[in-house]
Design an enzyme around this catalytic site. Structure first.
Site, mmCIF file in Angstrom:
data_model
loop_
_atom_site.group_PDB
_atom_site.id
_atom_site.type_symbol
_atom_site.label_atom_id
_atom_site.label_comp_id
_atom_site.label_asym_id
_atom_site.label_seq_id
_atom_site.Cartn_x
_atom_site.Cartn_y
_atom_site.Cartn_z
ATOM 1 N N HIS A 1 0.832 -1.209 0.000
ATOM 2 C CA HIS A 1 0.000 0.000 0.000
ATOM 3 C C HIS A 1 0.865 1.257 0.000
ATOM 4 C CE1 HIS A 1 -3.437 2.580 1.345
ATOM 5 N NE2 HIS A 1 -2.452 3.237 1.966
ATOM 6 N N GLU A 2 1.865 1.307 0.882
ATOM 7 C CA GLU A 2 2.701 2.507 0.972
ATOM 8 C C GLU A 2 3.543 2.706 -0.283
ATOM 9 O OE1 GLU A 2 2.087 4.674 3.040
ATOM 10 O OE2 GLU A 2 0.914 3.516 4.490
ATOM 11 N N HIS B 1 1.471 4.622 -2.671
ATOM 12 C CA HIS B 1 1.541 6.067 -2.480
ATOM 13 C C HIS B 1 2.817 6.632 -3.089
ATOM 14 C CE1 HIS B 1 -2.047 6.652 -0.210
ATOM 15 N NE2 HIS B 1 -1.638 6.042 0.893
ATOM 16 N N HIS C 1 -5.704 7.299 -2.027
ATOM 17 C CA HIS C 1 -6.637 6.366 -1.400
ATOM 18 C C HIS C 1 -7.875 6.274 -2.301
ATOM 19 C CE1 HIS C 1 -4.630 7.375 2.623
ATOM 20 N NE2 HIS C 1 -4.359 6.117 2.359
ATOM 21 N N TYR D 1 -9.984 1.948 1.911
ATOM 22 C CA TYR D 1 -10.342 1.668 3.295
ATOM 23 C C TYR D 1 -11.463 0.634 3.324
ATOM 24 C CZ TYR D 1 -7.955 5.840 5.244
ATOM 25 O OH TYR D 1 -7.052 6.777 5.659
#
Length: 281
Positions: free
Chosen positions: A181-182, A185, A191, A241
């Site tokens: 996930h990071e 980014h 997101h 999320y």
């Protein structure tokens, strides 16, 4: 099969910025990197369970609201903004596309701090990205622009290639899935729930969001970014999320339009994630 897609960031040319997944039961399975039981089901945070001073500022020419926590400028929970990004000194020009802030030739140079424990979560996340996308990760020698994976208070990253050395911060509880996930980014992905078209697909239940975390749910354009939404919202994205992320009372913070809930997914990149990176890089 749905052609789901993440929003892809259009960047501030002079600042150089380039900006988790509930998986519904009908959503196509993501490419696995480990058992689901091994993945953290919480959304990523730079400083878990901490809120800081709310600051109104600008990102380029656009007004934003972020938090100052332990000296860091934190946007949407796990995105770290540099001082030059929130305090620009020169004229800011908005780029209309994704032509700046990307890693040239889709190559990310990186180092891993020797003090970081469980480094296999980094190497496994890198392997996953290289297996399913055109992005390549090369150990840094003398390159000036690169990512260092290091110990952090939580899971966080800068967004896109910002120039010089930048960091992906990983606490001991950050899993391989959180690391994937990071890295998303660091490559420039938002997101998923902050897409501009998200209200077509989900309800954001602000009354159930923990105080101080409301900005994690605002559209990326509200946060000062310009971007593009490709395809439909991807409930299976690793950048999405889950329904109960940052809930203050055990009630959902995000539901589908029909009121049903969905889980967060941190097993690996979805088909939509991979398609979006293919477009971007």
């Amino acid at each position: 099969m749905k052609t789901n897609r993440l929003p892809i960031l259009a960047l501030w040319a002079s600042v150089g910025i380039t900006a988790l997944t509930g998986c519904s039961k009908e959503q196509e399975a993501a490419a696995p990197v480990g058992s689901a039981a091994s993945q953290d089901v919480k959304a990523e945070e730079a400083f878990p369970n901490q809120t800081g001073t709310v600051v109104a500022g600008k990102l380029g020419n656009e007004p934003i609201v972020y938090q100052k926590i332990n000296g860091e400028n934190v946007l949407e929970g796990d995105i770290i903004l540099t001082a030059s990004q929130v305090n620009p000194t020169g004229p800011q020009t908005e780029s209309a596309g994704r032509n700046t802030g990307k890693w040239p030739s889709a190559v990310v140079y990186y180092t891993i701090d020797a003090a970081l424990p469980s480094q296999t979560r980094v190497t496994s996340a890198i392997t996953h990205w290289q297996t399913y996308t055109p992005v390549r990760f090369v150990k840094r020698t003398t390159q000036s622009n690169y990512v260092t994976f290091r110990v952090g208070s939580g899971c966080s990253s800068n967004i896109g290639m910002i120039g010089g050395r930048q960091y992906i911060n990983l606490a001991s509880g950050c899993t391989t899935g959180n690391t994937i996930h990071e890295i998303g980014h660091a490559l420039g992905l938002f997101h998923e729930q902050t897409r501009n078209d998200r209200d077509t697909y989900v309800n954001i239940l602000t009354q159930n969001i923990q105080s101080g975390y409301e900005n994690n749910f605002v559209k990326y354009s509200t946060s000062g970014y310009s971007g593009t939404d490709f395809g439909a919202l991807d409930f299976g994205s690793i950048m999405m999320y889950g329904s109960f992320s940052f809930s203050s009372n055990g009630q959902p913070t995000i539901t589908k339009k029909d009121g049903s809930t969905f889980d967060i997914q941190r097993n690996g990149l979805s088909t939509g994630d991979r398609a979006g990176i293919d477009i971007m890089y």
